[in-house]
Design a protein around this motif. Structure first.
Motif, short mmCIF file in Angstrom:
data_model
loop_
_atom_site.label_atom_id
_atom_site.label_comp_id
_atom_site.label_asym_id
_atom_site.label_seq_id
_atom_site.Cartn_x
_atom_site.Cartn_y
_atom_site.Cartn_z
N TRP A 116 -72.93 50.77 -22.15
CA TRP A 116 -72.47 49.65 -21.45
C TRP A 116 -73.23 49.58 -20.07
O TRP A 116 -73.32 50.57 -19.42
CB TRP A 116 -70.92 49.68 -21.22
CG TRP A 116 -70.06 49.79 -22.56
CD1 TRP A 116 -69.78 50.62 -23.26
CD2 TRP A 116 -69.44 48.23 -23.03
NE1 TRP A 116 -68.92 50.16 -24.28
CE2 TRP A 116 -68.88 48.81 -24.15
CE3 TRP A 116 -69.63 46.95 -22.75
CZ2 TRP A 116 -68.08 47.67 -25.07
CZ3 TRP A 116 -68.89 46.24 -23.36
CH2 TRP A 116 -68.03 46.76 -24.67
N THR A 117 -73.20 48.34 -19.61
CA THR A 117 -73.80 47.78 -18.21
C THR A 117 -72.61 47.32 -17.39
O THR A 117 -71.92 46.62 -17.86
CB THR A 117 -74.95 46.96 -18.36
OG1 THR A 117 -76.12 47.31 -19.18
CG2 THR A 117 -75.34 46.30 -17.07
N THR A 119 -71.04 45.33 -14.98
CA THR A 119 -71.46 43.82 -14.28
C THR A 119 -70.80 43.64 -13.20
O THR A 119 -71.14 42.90 -12.45
CB THR A 119 -71.14 42.69 -15.50
OG1 THR A 119 -69.88 42.95 -15.82
CG2 THR A 119 -72.06 42.87 -16.65
N SER A 120 -69.64 44.47 -12.82
CA SER A 120 -68.81 44.21 -11.70
C SER A 120 -68.07 45.71 -11.32
O SER A 120 -67.74 46.31 -12.11
CB SER A 120 -67.91 43.08 -11.55
OG SER A 120 -66.99 43.19 -12.45
N SER A 142 -70.76 45.16 -20.09
CA SER A 142 -71.33 44.25 -20.98
C SER A 142 -72.15 45.14 -21.97
O SER A 142 -72.89 46.04 -21.19
CB SER A 142 -71.89 42.78 -20.66
OG SER A 142 -73.13 43.37 -19.97
N ARG A 143 -72.34 44.58 -22.86
CA ARG A 143 -73.62 45.30 -23.97
C ARG A 143 -73.72 44.45 -25.31
O ARG A 143 -72.95 43.64 -25.58
CB ARG A 143 -73.14 46.52 -24.42
CG ARG A 143 -72.05 46.77 -25.37
CD ARG A 143 -71.76 48.52 -25.70
NE ARG A 143 -70.84 48.46 -26.83
CZ ARG A 143 -70.59 49.65 -27.35
NH1 ARG A 143 -71.14 50.87 -26.76
NH2 ARG A 143 -69.73 49.75 -28.15
N GLN A 151 -68.62 41.14 -23.58
CA GLN A 151 -68.32 41.22 -22.09
C GLN A 151 -66.97 41.67 -22.13
O GLN A 151 -65.94 40.82 -22.84
CB GLN A 151 -68.67 40.22 -21.42
CG GLN A 151 -70.01 39.79 -21.10
CD GLN A 151 -70.28 38.45 -20.32
OE1 GLN A 151 -69.93 37.45 -20.86
NE2 GLN A 151 -70.69 38.72 -19.23
#
Length: 229
Positions: A116-117, A119-120, A142-143, A151
């Motif tokens: 996962w990235t 995002t916040s 997100s991924r 998301q």
């Protein structure tokens, strides 16, 4: 002066060993005292209802590696679907026997490690829950999964003996350093929601799905018990 210090050195070493042994014995005693506490927490987790209002739940099996790392006393992961809207929410609760096993395990570390990235980073939201104003750390991730982009928003809170509800990993680290509460463990509650869910609907889902965890959260905080000092 140096010769006098050398004369006292054996006594100082002996004293240090005695103090170390005392602390270790006290830690072992606390582990024995915590057995009933861990059983109470497991029982409370097992009684979390499958059906909550219009939300129908189904248990989800976590990867075996997660169990090995966290060495949980209780592990709960349930996927809920709302009968009217079709919205889905996942509720995760893990209670470790030893608070040291929880250190480092929270969304900013674990989710990127599984593709996962973030995002916040942590934002903080307070919701009236479990009879008090409860603050959650909120993260966005997100991924890409096969042919779709996903998301999610994760609400996260730690439950610590005596320290109560916390959002920072530094509080877990502090608990793990205290031998009096360390054997009573630490817990983490996560709620995973679709990032597209409207904020008010999201908060209502949190209140509905987390309210049944009140007996578990109360038990994990040692509100009715005590540690021996």
């Amino acid at each position: 002066m140096k010769r006098r210090l050398l004369q006292f050195l054996p006594s100082l070493i002996s004293l240090a060993l005695v103090v170390g042994l005392f602390v270790q014995v006290r830690a072992y005693a606390a582990e024995e005292d915590s057995a009933e506490f861990h059983a109470t927490v497991r029982g409370a987790v097992e009684r979390i209802p499958m059906q909550v209002g219009e939300w129908s739940g189904g248990d989800v099996r976590l990867p075996a590696a997660a169990g090995k790392l966290l060495k949980p006393n209780a592990l709960f992961c349930r996927h809920y679907r709302h009968a009217g809207t079709g919205r889905t929410v996942t509720v995760l609760l893990v209670h470790c026997r030893d608070s040291r096993d929880m250190t480092g395990h929270y969304p900013p570390v674990c989710y990127p490690g599984h593709g996962w990235t973030m995002t916040s980073g942590a934002q903080y939201e307070t919701i009236t829950l479990w009879g008090e104003d409860t603050t959650f750390a909120v993260y966005g991730f997100s991924r890409t999964e096969v042919n779709r982009f996903v998301q999610c928003v994760i609400y996260d809170v730690f439950v610590l003996p005596r320290a109560g509800l916390r959002t920072e990993m530094s509080d877990v680290v502090s608990a793990s350093a205290d031998y009096r509460v360390r054997p009573y463990g630490a817990a983490q509650v996560q709620v995973i929601l679709d990032a597209g869910m409207p904020e008010e609907e999201r908060r209502e889902a949190l209140r509905e799905l987390l309210e049944p965890l009140a007996p578990v959260v109360e038990a994990m905080q040692l509100k009715d018990g005590g540690t021996k000092t």
